[in-house]
Write a protein that holds these residues in place. Structure first.
Motif, PDB file in Angstrom:
ATOM      1  N   ARG A  62      26.231 114.892  47.034  1.00  0.00           N
ATOM      2  CA  ARG A  62      25.448 113.874  47.755  1.00  0.00           C
ATOM      3  C   ARG A  62      24.295 114.505  48.519  1.00  0.00           C
ATOM      4  NH1 ARG A  62      30.537 111.729  49.522  1.00  0.00           N
ATOM      5  NH2 ARG A  62      30.067 112.583  51.594  1.00  0.00           N
ATOM      6  N   TRP A  83      28.048 107.602  49.043  1.00  0.00           N
ATOM      7  CA  TRP A  83      27.161 107.320  47.923  1.00  0.00           C
ATOM      8  C   TRP A  83      26.414 105.998  48.104  1.00  0.00           C
ATOM      9  CZ3 TRP A  83      25.253 110.648  44.799  1.00  0.00           C
ATOM     10  CH2 TRP A  83      25.977 111.785  44.414  1.00  0.00           C
ATOM     11  N   VAL A 116      31.776 106.381  41.564  1.00  0.00           N
ATOM     12  CA  VAL A 116      30.319 106.520  41.482  1.00  0.00           C
ATOM     13  C   VAL A 116      29.685 105.490  40.549  1.00  0.00           C
ATOM     14  CG1 VAL A 116      28.449 108.048  40.715  1.00  0.00           C
ATOM     15  CG2 VAL A 116      30.223 108.916  42.227  1.00  0.00           C
TER      16      VAL A 116
END
Length: 463
Positions: A62, A83, A116
């Motif tokens: 990240r 995220w 994700v």
């Protein structure tokens, strides 16, 4: 590395970016096939952010991605805790500038956090679609890309606007790189295959033997350990997979033969073969006249020419190569190389048939492939069901010119290829490395076509 070809792929990406609205493009394919070079070449003429993911902790992934975004906009790096915040920040920036954003090796992000794809879905639905920018997700883990990005169960399913499955170069495409004469070009392709990185490691000012010695048989060379490295990046315990690949490379091609050569029982072997197929390391073939998955006459082959070469000559001889690589080349590889190349030559001839069809120089066939039954084999069979026409061809990588014996043999085998009606239109072709005996062409009817290396090269040369 010099960038070759990929014109269609670059055009597809450019077309997607230039189309109205936003875009989500998916680029995937086996390792070393040139995906990253393709994306860098495409991005060179566009405003872009390129992020290469790595196998590291999620927080570092990240942080590095956020660093890339901030650096592009010449801003201080904001504090990011998840995220969702990363993609919120990216979305905010894309409202100010139209650009391409590439996340390369996307599966590494999924490996650390399988949520994700859901975060990306939220970004695509809520922010990207409000821009004219393009997000590219790229990955070498074909199974992860197909399941987590393209699959029905993926949060991203149905959202892609472009999809590129990047393949190794065909022989025709690789010819731009391989500058040897036709015969040595085929020999060289039988060793490197169409993987761009492998192709460009060879120095074509040197002989093929010198390249093999320096680029494959040297323990310090990249290609010496390349297959083992590839397998270890995809599989936790690659030993059994390596034994299967070696068995197939050494021409144990049926499940029974592979089981006998490896000592792996049929049940577990089936799962290993499925995994290797999913990773695109082996292909399953059936006779061209058979019905796909239902056929019990399946054979397996190593899907990449370099892997086939490595598992045939390098892996079984590692100890000897460490001590005396020249002895291995001169005593083991060189004498057997024509047998290895003969299979590649069949593929090259099949390429020539398809190219001839595309150009209108060969009558059209909807299917082209190998055929076998019992002891009989035909290297190339083409099927044209609508016209009840069949093509039967043999490919000979031998030191002698082809003569009447091969003509008679092919005619005899033709009667055993059960397809079409009793009065089907039969066409024949012979492909030969060393040409044909004098007068053979004059003795044959118009249903026969003869192709020497010169004719093959002409067919596969650019228009």
């Amino acid at each position: 590395m010099t960038f070759y070809d990929r014109v269609e792929e670059r055009d597809a990406l450019a077309s997607a970016f230039e189309s109205p609205g936003s875009d989500l493009s998916v680029v995937y394919g086996r390792r070393r096939v040139g995906k990253t070079e393709l994306l860098k070449e495409f991005c060179a003429d566009q405003p872009h952010i390129y992020f290469l993911a790595a196998q590291e902790a999620e927080n570092r992934q990240r942080e590095k991605f956020t660093d890339q975004v901030a650096a592009h906009f010449d801003e201080r790096v904001p504090r990011i805790d998840g995220w969702d915040e990363v993609f919120d920040y990216l979305g905010e920036k894309l409202r100010t500038e139209e650009m391409v954003v590439v996340i390369d090796e996307f599966p590494y992000l999924v490996e650390e956090n399988d949520s994700v794809p859901s975060y990306v879905q939220g970004f695509v639905d809520e922010q990207l679609q409000e821009t004219k920018s393009m997000l590219v997700l790229c990955g070498s883990s074909v199974s992860t890309m197909e399941s987590e990005v393209l699959g029905h169960e993926s949060p991203l399913y149905g959202r892609r606007t472009a999809q590129l499955d990047v393949q190794p170069f065909s022989f025709q495409q690789a010819r731009e790189v391989i500058t040897y004469d036709t015969a040595d070009a085929i020999r060289s392709y039988a060793i490197t295959g169409g993987t761009p990185m492998y192709l460009t490691l060879f120095d074509y000012e040197q002989s093929l033997a010198e390249n093999v010695r320096s680029q494959v048989l040297s323990p310090s060379a990249v290609l010496y350990n390349e297959p083992e490295f590839l397998l270890r990046t995809e599989l936790r315990n690659p030993a059994r997979y390596m034994s299967i690949l070696e068995a197939v490379a050494l021409e144990h091609t049926t499940p029974n033969e592979i089981s006998g050569a490896t000592g792996i029982d049929a049940g577990p072997l089936s799962k290993y073969l499925q995994t290797l197929r999913r990773l695109r390391l082996i292909d399953r073939e059936v006779p061209v006249t058979a019905s796909g998955e239902k056929s019990k006459r399946s054979r397996y082959r190593v899907a990449d020419e370099f892997l086939r070469f490595w598992f045939r000559y390098v892996e079984p001889n590692r100890s000897s190569i460490e001590e005396a690589p020249d002895v291995v080349y001169d005593g083991t590889i060189a004498p057997d190389l024509p047998t290895h190349v003969a299979t590649t030559f069949e593929d090259v001839c099949q390429e020539a048939v398809w190219e001839g069809i595309r150009r209108g120089d060969v009558e059209p066939y909807s299917e082209v492939g190998r055929w076998w039954y019992g002891e009989d084999e035909v290297d190339i069979v083409g099927l044209a069901p609508n016209d009840d026409r069949i093509l039967l061809a043999e490919c000979k990588w031998t030191s002698d010119p082809v003569g009447e014996d091969l003509v008679e043999s092919l005619q005899a085998k033709a009667a055993n290829v059960r397809w079409g009606t009793g009065d089907r239109d039969e066409r024949f072709a012979l492909f030969s490395k060393n040409g044909f005996v004098d007068g053979l062409e004059d003795e044959l009817s118009k249903s026969w076509s003869l192709f020497s290396l010169t004719e093959i090269d002409e067919i596969l040369s650019p228009d």
